[in-house]
Design a protein around this motif. Structure first.
Motif, PDB file in Angstrom:
ATOM      1  N   ASN A 274       0.854  -1.183   0.000  1.00  0.00           N
ATOM      2  CA  ASN A 274       0.000   0.000   0.000  1.00  0.00           C
ATOM      3  C   ASN A 274       0.895   1.240   0.000  1.00  0.00           C
ATOM      4  OD1 ASN A 274      -1.741   2.180   0.733  1.00  0.00           O
ATOM      5  ND2 ASN A 274      -3.213   0.686   1.518  1.00  0.00           N
ATOM      6  N   LEU A 275       1.094   1.821  -1.188  1.00  0.00           N
ATOM      7  CA  LEU A 275       2.025   2.938  -1.315  1.00  0.00           C
ATOM      8  C   LEU A 275       1.581   4.152  -0.511  1.00  0.00           C
ATOM      9  CD1 LEU A 275       2.914   2.844  -5.119  1.00  0.00           C
ATOM     10  CD2 LEU A 275       4.157   1.872  -3.194  1.00  0.00           C
ATOM     11  N   ALA A 276       0.282   4.409  -0.466  1.00  0.00           N
ATOM     12  CA  ALA A 276      -0.204   5.601   0.219  1.00  0.00           C
ATOM     13  C   ALA A 276       0.110   5.539   1.710  1.00  0.00           C
ATOM     14  CB  ALA A 276      -1.707   5.754  -0.001  1.00  0.00           C
ATOM     15  N   ILE A 277      -0.123   4.390   2.325  1.00  0.00           N
ATOM     16  CA  ILE A 277       0.142   4.259   3.756  1.00  0.00           C
ATOM     17  C   ILE A 277       1.640   4.371   4.030  1.00  0.00           C
ATOM     18  CG2 ILE A 277       0.094   2.634   5.689  1.00  0.00           C
ATOM     19  CD1 ILE A 277      -2.594   1.687   4.751  1.00  0.00           C
ATOM     20  N   ILE A 278       2.453   3.775   3.154  1.00  0.00           N
ATOM     21  CA  ILE A 278       3.904   3.852   3.337  1.00  0.00           C
ATOM     22  C   ILE A 278       4.377   5.298   3.193  1.00  0.00           C
ATOM     23  CG2 ILE A 278       6.125   3.116   2.415  1.00  0.00           C
ATOM     24  CD1 ILE A 278       4.778   0.517   1.540  1.00  0.00           C
ATOM     25  N   CYS A 279       3.880   6.009   2.190  1.00  0.00           N
ATOM     26  CA  CYS A 279       4.253   7.413   2.000  1.00  0.00           C
ATOM     27  C   CYS A 279       3.798   8.269   3.183  1.00  0.00           C
ATOM     28  CB  CYS A 279       3.648   7.957   0.709  1.00  0.00           C
ATOM     29  SG  CYS A 279       4.368   7.268  -0.812  1.00  0.00           S
ATOM     30  N   GLU A 280       2.595   8.000   3.653  1.00  0.00           N
ATOM     31  CA  GLU A 280       2.061   8.729   4.800  1.00  0.00           C
ATOM     32  C   GLU A 280       2.924   8.497   6.036  1.00  0.00           C
ATOM     33  OE1 GLU A 280      -2.476   9.269   5.833  1.00  0.00           O
ATOM     34  OE2 GLU A 280      -1.721   7.432   6.745  1.00  0.00           O
ATOM     35  N   THR A 281       3.322   7.234   6.253  1.00  0.00           N
ATOM     36  CA  THR A 281       4.161   6.898   7.397  1.00  0.00           C
ATOM     37  C   THR A 281       5.543   7.533   7.273  1.00  0.00           C
ATOM     38  OG1 THR A 281       2.994   4.785   7.624  1.00  0.00           O
ATOM     39  CG2 THR A 281       5.115   4.997   8.746  1.00  0.00           C
ATOM     40  N   ALA A 282       6.085   7.554   6.051  1.00  0.00           N
ATOM     41  CA  ALA A 282       7.391   8.178   5.842  1.00  0.00           C
ATOM     42  C   ALA A 282       7.341   9.661   6.177  1.00  0.00           C
ATOM     43  CB  ALA A 282       7.830   7.978   4.393  1.00  0.00           C
ATOM     44  N   ALA A 283       6.253  10.333   5.807  1.00  0.00           N
ATOM     45  CA  ALA A 283       6.117  11.761   6.104  1.00  0.00           C
ATOM     46  C   ALA A 283       6.017  12.000   7.604  1.00  0.00           C
ATOM     47  CB  ALA A 283       4.881  12.323   5.396  1.00  0.00           C
ATOM     48  N   VAL A 284       5.232  11.176   8.301  1.00  0.00           N
ATOM     49  CA  VAL A 284       5.091  11.335   9.751  1.00  0.00           C
ATOM     50  C   VAL A 284       6.410  11.032  10.455  1.00  0.00           C
ATOM     51  CG1 VAL A 284       3.906  10.491  11.805  1.00  0.00           C
ATOM     52  CG2 VAL A 284       2.627  10.830   9.690  1.00  0.00           C
ATOM     53  N   ASN A 285       7.113   9.993   9.988  1.00  0.00           N
ATOM     54  CA  ASN A 285       8.398   9.639  10.584  1.00  0.00           C
ATOM     55  C   ASN A 285       9.425  10.755  10.382  1.00  0.00           C
ATOM     56  OD1 ASN A 285      10.149   7.602  11.880  1.00  0.00           O
ATOM     57  ND2 ASN A 285      11.214   7.603   9.912  1.00  0.00           N
ATOM     58  N   HIS A 286       9.404  11.357   9.192  1.00  0.00           N
ATOM     59  CA  HIS A 286      10.322  12.474   8.926  1.00  0.00           C
ATOM     60  C   HIS A 286      10.007  13.656   9.839  1.00  0.00           C
ATOM     61  CE1 HIS A 286      13.055  14.957   6.578  1.00  0.00           C
ATOM     62  NE2 HIS A 286      12.110  15.884   6.500  1.00  0.00           N
ATOM     63  N   ARG A 287       8.739  13.895  10.040  1.00  0.00           N
ATOM     64  CA  ARG A 287       8.329  14.983  10.935  1.00  0.00           C
ATOM     65  C   ARG A 287       8.782  14.699  12.363  1.00  0.00           C
ATOM     66  NH1 ARG A 287       2.072  17.170  11.322  1.00  0.00           N
ATOM     67  NH2 ARG A 287       2.467  18.990  12.636  1.00  0.00           N
ATOM     68  N   GLN A 288       8.680  13.435  12.771  1.00  0.00           N
ATOM     69  CA  GLN A 288       9.107  13.049  14.115  1.00  0.00           C
ATOM     70  C   GLN A 288      10.614  13.226  14.291  1.00  0.00           C
ATOM     71  OE1 GLN A 288       8.689   8.844  15.264  1.00  0.00           O
ATOM     72  NE2 GLN A 288       7.601   9.525  17.100  1.00  0.00           N
ATOM     73  N   LYS A 289      11.382  12.918  13.239  1.00  0.00           N
ATOM     74  CA  LYS A 289      12.831  13.122  13.302  1.00  0.00           C
ATOM     75  C   LYS A 289      13.165  14.593  13.471  1.00  0.00           C
ATOM     76  CE  LYS A 289      14.382   9.098  10.604  1.00  0.00           C
ATOM     77  NZ  LYS A 289      15.070   8.654   9.356  1.00  0.00           N
ATOM     78  N   LYS A 290      12.439  15.457  12.771  1.00  0.00           N
ATOM     79  CA  LYS A 290      12.688  16.896  12.904  1.00  0.00           C
ATOM     80  C   LYS A 290      12.374  17.379  14.317  1.00  0.00           C
ATOM     81  CE  LYS A 290      10.236  18.544   9.472  1.00  0.00           C
ATOM     82  NZ  LYS A 290       9.700  19.512   8.473  1.00  0.00           N
ATOM     83  N   MET A 291      11.488  16.665  15.011  1.00  0.00           N
ATOM     84  CA  MET A 291      11.143  17.024  16.380  1.00  0.00           C
ATOM     85  C   MET A 291      12.098  16.401  17.394  1.00  0.00           C
ATOM     86  SD  MET A 291       6.991  16.692  16.004  1.00  0.00           S
ATOM     87  CE  MET A 291       6.633  17.170  17.695  1.00  0.00           C
ATOM     88  N   GLY A 292      13.084  15.623  16.897  1.00  0.00           N
ATOM     89  CA  GLY A 292      14.128  15.135  17.789  1.00  0.00           C
ATOM     90  C   GLY A 292      14.095  13.663  18.133  1.00  0.00           C
ATOM     91  N   TYR A 293      13.132  12.893  17.573  1.00  0.00           N
ATOM     92  CA  TYR A 293      13.060  11.462  17.900  1.00  0.00           C
ATOM     93  C   TYR A 293      13.338  10.636  16.653  1.00  0.00           C
ATOM     94  CZ  TYR A 293      11.335   6.910  19.401  1.00  0.00           C
ATOM     95  OH  TYR A 293      11.224   5.570  19.697  1.00  0.00           O
ATOM     96  N   ASN A 294      14.289   9.694  16.764  1.00  0.00           N
ATOM     97  CA  ASN A 294      14.648   8.809  15.660  1.00  0.00           C
ATOM     98  C   ASN A 294      14.485   7.375  16.132  1.00  0.00           C
ATOM     99  OD1 ASN A 294      16.121   7.177  13.753  1.00  0.00           O
ATOM    100  ND2 ASN A 294      17.149   9.039  13.041  1.00  0.00           N
ATOM    101  N   ALA A 295      13.525   6.646  15.552  1.00  0.00           N
ATOM    102  CA  ALA A 295      13.236   5.282  15.994  1.00  0.00           C
ATOM    103  C   ALA A 295      14.423   4.349  15.777  1.00  0.00           C
ATOM    104  CB  ALA A 295      12.001   4.745  15.261  1.00  0.00           C
TER     105      ALA A 295
END
Length: 309
Positions: A274-295
């Motif tokens: 599901n490309l849309a869900i993966i793209c959506e998750t990538a965007a949220v993860n990138h936003r989280q990294k900018k906020m200082g958290y890297n899984a």
């Protein structure tokens, strides 16, 4: 490459809804060629050393107060000197209105005088940003740009790989389309990139087998956006067994656009993903990294703690 060589004063007037006090002049004949502006306080007092006549001249509260203490003859003399330079236009802020003698001098010199009710500093900031976008270096990229939770997601890949389909699913999930097929990218400063659609394809998506659809008409104005900062690139590519793909995300890849490195993820395409869900998750993860958290870094820390314990 550079964007525009000039912007007409009529464009500036329409963009900021300015009042035109020199109605006899054709604003299309006056051109702005630089993004900087100038407040001519020193020039009105007669100091013209280091003066940049190619800039828009902005009259604020201080300049208006200074002019109010002058006689009409003194005002005419000050502006006659100012108008002897080929300035693009003069803009009065805070609702200040130019005296008739100034309008006469401007008409004689063919220099437009405009006005706005906006505060001087706020108007200048908006004007400079707008002009920076007009004169910014730009390029075009084959891809799709979508606003996902406020993150500008640029989806690239070979023709027919599924970029538009992924964008359509993201739109159905509540995100916003900026551009499909061709993205015009501008760099207004050394840190940010902004993308938008060419006017001819704005709000449109091409779906193979269906044709052209109008996203704004089908899903409403909340499903589209005119412009978006680019924060992340998703590169779609056909999956191959021979290639090793990043599974942890410990090191970031980048795509250089107009001299700026943008974080880029290569996403292998396989049936059932599901490309849309993966793209959506990538965007949220990138936003989280900018906020200082890297899984990925958190996983590494847990592994190290487990080894050391």
């Amino acid at each position: 490459m550079a964007n525009n060589n000039f912007v007409t004063v009529s464009t500036i007037q329409e963009r900021f809804n300015l009042v035109n006090y020199t109605t006899e002049l054709n604003l299309d004949d006056a051109h702005v060629t630089v993004a900087d502006v100038n407040r001519p306080a020193l020039q009105l007092h007669g100091f013209y050393e280091h003066f940049e006549p190619s800039r828009i001249q902005v009259i604020g509260n201080v300049e208006s107060a200074y002019l109010s203490k002058k006689t009409d003859a003194e005002k005419a003399e000050s502006f006659s000197k100012l108008f002897s330079y080929e300035i693009p236009c003069v803009i009065f802020c805070r609702g200040e209105k130019p005296a008739q003698v100034l309008i006469d001098e401007a008409t004689k010199a063919k220099i437009p005088i405009l006005g706005t009710d906006r505060s001087t500093s706020e108007f200048m900031a908006a004007l400079i940003f707008s002009l920076n976008m007009d004169f910014a270096p730009y390029t075009t990229i084959h891809g799709v740009l979508v606003d996902v939770y406020g993150e500008g997601l640029l989806i690239t890949g070979e023709s027919g790989i599924g970029k538009s389909e992924a964008a359509l699913e993201l739109i159905r999930r509540g995100h916003r389309l900026v551009s499909d097929d061709v993205v015009e990218i501008r760099r207004p400063n050394s840190e940010s990139l902004y993308g938008r659609a060419p006017s001819i394809t704005q709000y449109l998506i091409e779906l193979r087998g269906i044709g052209i659809i109008d996203v704004k008409s089908l899903y409403g104005v909340e499903a589209v956006k005119d412009e978006q900062r680019i924060d992340l690139v998703i590169k779609l590519e056909d999956w191959t067994k021979e290639k090793e793909y990043d599974r942890l995300g410990m090191t970031d890849e980048y795509m250089n656009i107009l001299g700026i490195d943008v974080t880029c993820h290569s996403l292998p395409i396989r049936p059932g993903r599901n490309l849309a869900i993966i793209c959506e998750t990538a965007a949220v993860n990138h936003r989280q990294k900018k906020m200082g958290y890297n899984a990925a870094e958190e996983l590494y820390r847990r592994v190290q703690d487990n080894i050391n314990s």
